[in-house]
Structures are given as structure tokens and as C-alpha cells.
Enzyme design. Structure first.
Site, PDB file in Angstrom:
ATOM      1  N   HIS A 105       0.740  -1.266  -0.076  1.00 54.75           N
ATOM      2  CA  HIS A 105       0.024   0.164  -0.001  1.00 54.75           C
ATOM      3  C   HIS A 105       0.895   1.066   0.123  1.00 54.75           C
ATOM      4  O   HIS A 105       2.076   1.362   0.526  1.00 54.75           O
ATOM      5  CB  HIS A 105      -0.884  -0.108   1.316  1.00 54.75           C
ATOM      6  CG  HIS A 105      -1.392   1.273   1.613  1.00 54.75           C
ATOM      7  ND1 HIS A 105      -0.847   2.083   2.779  1.00 54.75           N
ATOM      8  CD2 HIS A 105      -2.247   2.083   1.241  1.00 54.75           C
ATOM      9  CE1 HIS A 105      -1.440   3.429   2.817  1.00 54.75           C
ATOM     10  NE2 HIS A 105      -2.326   3.040   1.885  1.00 54.75           N
ATOM     11  N   VAL A 108      -0.026   9.205  -1.217  1.00 53.88           N
ATOM     12  CA  VAL A 108       0.618  10.425  -0.837  1.00 53.88           C
ATOM     13  C   VAL A 108      -0.523  11.440  -1.051  1.00 53.88           C
ATOM     14  O   VAL A 108      -1.302  11.172  -2.136  1.00 53.88           O
ATOM     15  CB  VAL A 108       1.820  10.958  -1.828  1.00 53.88           C
ATOM     16  CG1 VAL A 108       3.012  10.061  -1.269  1.00 53.88           C
ATOM     17  CG2 VAL A 108       1.719  10.297  -3.338  1.00 53.88           C
TER      18      VAL A 108
END
Length: 299
Positions: A105, A108
Site C-alpha cells: 500500500h 501520498v
């Protein structure tokens, strides 16, 4: 002075570069699904299902806005609740078919909130974490070293802080166990000026392929059997539990009227639950818990 347009341009490019790299590894194409959000904004979902390497995966970009900041986004800043807001980010989850290749995973994101007569309040967030089903020490060390390398130019204190935050965040409290071997996690980051904060977020985003692709290349073609696939499906159940019970990104998406298909693309396609199952002592399955799902300093 913030520059949301530059952040958006970077995020769109990041999505393209990651998808291109993962298509090289898999040999199959991601489908592209653009969508609009009635409350404001939209996004681009890039999804692969039943590929040669990935059983399921998605690399999503979204840019959404609204008039009332959802509670999950204001959890650590209650004074911002109810403000107008704007959020953009890239979020990905990749589930390889091979049980020896870990799930990964990465996220941002950039948030801005607005209120009449007040300066906008902005922050960055994100991170990446690795969820193996069968542990390999060299993989864990490589992943953590790459995370550390991405952060070190912006302050020697960031990696220890963000690693600890990741260990504590990706933790299933009801199980008293970690989701995986961790990585880095940060939120509400604006302690450095905008340009430096943005550069730090970019360094994390750019570090993703360096962190994950070598591991994937090493593991994707290892031989496995039904025992390994069965254990992978069992451990994927923990992934589902975390995402639906604890994950702030999932909760924010659902609370803000986000697109359900894109939010839940993080779910693995095949999952199993068993009643009070325990692995055989000394087995590779048992070593996942004893040697890898424990908080430790990998680098």
C-alpha cells in the site's frame, strides 16, 4: 505560499509512472476509469484484475472538494471541523497472486482547508507499508531502507518518527497484531515550509517503485501450492478488517461521499476467515507472526 497546481501535476505523473512500471512487470494492462463526484471534483482509477502477476490492484488519483470537512480528516485537528476543504492524492494497493509476493500500500496526499477571514490551513500526508504472507528478511530490510533513504534528506528525525507512526497506525487493536512489517506513515505534515514539505512528499512517492519493484521481481515466480494460497487468503482477512474498521483513508472516502468502487478497490478478491485457527508451531506460517509481525528496527 502554496501551489496546488504543481502538486496535482506531480500526482498525475506519479500515477502514470507507477502504472507503467507495474504493467511492465505484469504484462497485462490496467483499465482506466475516470469519474466525477457530484459534490465536487473527481478522479482517475487505474485498475488491474486477474493479471499475470496481480490478482487485483489499483492505482487511484483523486482531486475532491467540499463544504464541510469530514470528521475523519479532522481527527487530530478538531478546530478545522466544518471548514471548506480540498484534497488530492494518489493511493494504491497491489495484491499479487503469488503468496510469496507481498501486498503493498502507498498513499501520498495534500489537503487544504478554508474559512472566512482566516488563512488556509494545508498539510501533506502519506506513506507506504508492506504486508507479506511469508516473511523474507531481505525484503523487509530493503523496504525499510528505501523508506529511510527517501526521508533522510529532510531531517534525521523523520524516519524514526514516521516508522513508529506506521507501526502504531497499521495495527489491529482487536487482534493485538500488526498488519504487516510496516514502513512509514505521516499526516498533518506542515512543520516545514511548503516547498520543503512538498519535496518530502515527492521523495516518498518517488521511492515507492524503488522500495517495492525489486521485492516483487524476486518473489512473483516462486513455486507455491494450495497450502500457501490458503494461508494467503486467511491473512488477507486481516487486511480487510483493518481497512474497514480503522483506516482513515477508507473512512474519509466514505464519509465525504467518495466513489465506493474506487475506495474499496483496496480489498483483496479472495479472502478467508477461520474460527480461532493457529498455525503449526515452527512452520513458515507461524514465523510470520513470531519473526515479522513484531515491531522491530529493520535498518
Amino acid at each position: 505560499m502554496t501551489d496546488a497546481n504543481s502538486v496535482k501535476e506531480y500526482l498525475l505523473g506519479l500515477q502514470v509512472s507507477i502504472v507503467a512500471a507495474m504493467e511492465e512487470v505484469d504484462g497485462c494492462r490496467f483499465i482506466t476509469d475516470s469519474w466525477e463526484r457530484p459534490e465536487g471534483g473527481g478522479g482517475i482509477s487505474r485498475v488491474i484484475e486477474e493479471g499475470h502477476v496481480f490478482e487485483r490492484g489499483g492505482v487511484n488519483f483523486s482531486h475532491v472538494m467540499g463544504n464541510n470537512l469530514p470528521p475523519s480528516a479532522a481527527a487530530s485537528r478538531p478546530e478545522l471541523a466544518g471548514r471548506k476543504w480540498e484534497a488530492m492524492g494518489v493511493s494504491l494497493v497491489l495484491h499479487p497472486r503469488n503468496p510469496f509476493a507481498p501486498t503493498v500500500h502507498m498513499n501520498v496526499r495534500f489537503f487544504t482547508t478554508y474559512a472566512e477571514g482566516k488563512d488556509p490551513v494545508w498539510w501533506f500526508g502519506g506513506g507506504m507499508d508492506l504486508t507479506p504472507y511469508y516473511g523474507f528478511e531481505e525484503d523487509a530490510k530493503h523496504f525499510h531502507q528505501t523508506c529511510k533513504d527517501a526521508l533522510t534528506p529532510f531531517g534525521a528525525d523523520l524516519h524514526p518518527r514516521f516508522k513508529k507512526w506506521c507501526d502504531e497506525y497499521f495495527y489491529l487493536k482487536h487482534r493485538k497484531e500488526a498488519r504487516g512489517v510496516g514502513g512509514i506513515f505521516f499526516d498533518d505534515f506542515n512543520e516545514q515550509p511548503f516547498a520543503q514539505s512538498f519535496a518530502m512528499m515527492k521523495s516518498v512517492g518517488d521511492g515507492f517503485l524503488k522500495a517495492y519493484r525489486p521485492i516483487l521481481e524476486r518473489r512473483k515466480d516462486l513455486a507455491y501450492g494450495e497450502t500457501e494460497r490458503d494461508f494467503q487468503a486467511y491473512r488477507r482477512g486481516r487486511y480487510v478488517e483493518f481497512n474497514l474498521v480503522f483506516d482513515r483513508g477508507t473512512l474519509f472516502g466514505l464519509q465525504s461521499g467518495g466513489r465506493t468502487e474506487s475506495i474499496l478497490m483496496s480489498m483483496p478478491p479472495i479472502v478467508k476467515w477461520r474460527y480461532d485457527w493457529k498455525p503449526e508451531a515452527g512452520s513458515a506460517e507461524a514465523k510470520l507472526a513470531t519473526d515479522f509481525l513484531v515491531h522491530k528496527e529493520w535498518v
